[in-house]
Design a protein around this motif. Structure first.
Motif: not given
Lengths: 195, 195
Positions: B186-187, B190, B192-195
């Motif tokens: 999860v870290l 967020f 890397t802005g992958a979500r």
């Protein structure tokens, strides 16, 4: 047969409380806390316990206010993220792509995308050891329109909150409705020995 | 769009805490309380708020001890019953056909049939208005053998605790596991802005 497992902070069904606060510069912050619950009916109060080292702890002490945003199931990863980074060195709202909204009634921000928000002023705090136990007065609750039932209250089947389980270090959703509470037929059942 | 619903003691996921105590004559009593939660990690503490008018309130003040028994789904009616009658004029254990067991470590009884029990000594109390907010130190936890996992902790999928929802005045079971908590991926997501 019961086994002793020693003293532990275990209650099985812990809420997932995303605690919103402003830092001294006005930067919104949010953290994930599972140690808390309703503390009083009138005035309505909620408790939440935080370690002194958290950024939120100082923010609440300074501003005497905080919010509790209750996430829906679909935000479980965002909620988990709020529990792993510190706001000292991160803008967690920005990283999580969530919107800090200034509360109407208290000096604290909430998570715009989460369906239920408690706006709280700090009423008491108590040092218990590892954690400070904060008691906040709930001065208002805001709920997404589409999650409000006919009685004007949040509908748990639309809000879809979830719980934190310490044993498995996991989040669990809410399951099926088991029974009504305060059911008069229960009184009769036990009075007559029918069960 | 959020609507204000005013100040209310609403948190959606409230635990169902069956609070055990002895009265002055030594009669075991138990009541259902939903206002509470974990309050501290070290020493482990739990909070529970009770109205002064309850029989349990005086019992805890006298004996400086209480237990919290966590019921399984199959005992939802018994749990509800414990919330509707007063121990002043009833032996609720007898009526509910449940077994009061003397705690090993504190001066209070627990519900033998319920799978998880917290044995608590009274550490603090705070008057908040309608309710007294009790903080108990958890001096031991007892768990039914068959509900303990390999790590020596209670398995939520075997204990099957449930929650109280004030809006619908109903009890809800625990649903499916949504995700692990403290998930390192999860870290990364967020960061890397992958979500």
């Amino acid at each position: 047969m019961k086994n002793s497992i020693g003293p532990k902070p275990l209650l099985l069904t812990n809420p997932v409380l995303i605690v919103g606060s402003y830092d001294p510069s006005g930067k919104p912050n949010a953290m994930n806390a599972a140690w808390g619950g309703i503390a009083n009916s009138n005035p309505p109060c909620v408790s939440v316990s935080l370690r002194k080292a958290t950024y939120t702890h100082g923010n609440i002490m300074n501003r005497k206010a905080f919010t509790i945003s209750i996430p829906s199931e679909k935000y479980v990863k965002e909620a988990d993220y709020f529990g792993m980074k510190s706001g000292k060195d991160t803008d967690k709202f920005e990283s999580a792509r969530l919107t800090p909204v200034r509360s109407e009634k208290v000096d604290a921000p909430y998570v715009g995308e989460f369906p239920v928000v408690l706006e709280c002023t700090l009423l008491h705090y108590l040092e218990l050891g590892s954690h400070t136990h904060f008691i906040g007065e709930i001065v208002d609750i805001k709920v997404d329109e589409e999650c409000i039932n006919e009685a004007g209250l949040p509908d748990i089947t639309k809000v879809l909150p979830f719980c934190f389980d310490l044993s498995s270090r996991s989040y669990y959703g809410i399951g099926k409705k088991l029974d009504k509470a305060f059911d008069p037929s229960v009184l009769q059942t036990f009075a007559t020995g029918a069960r």
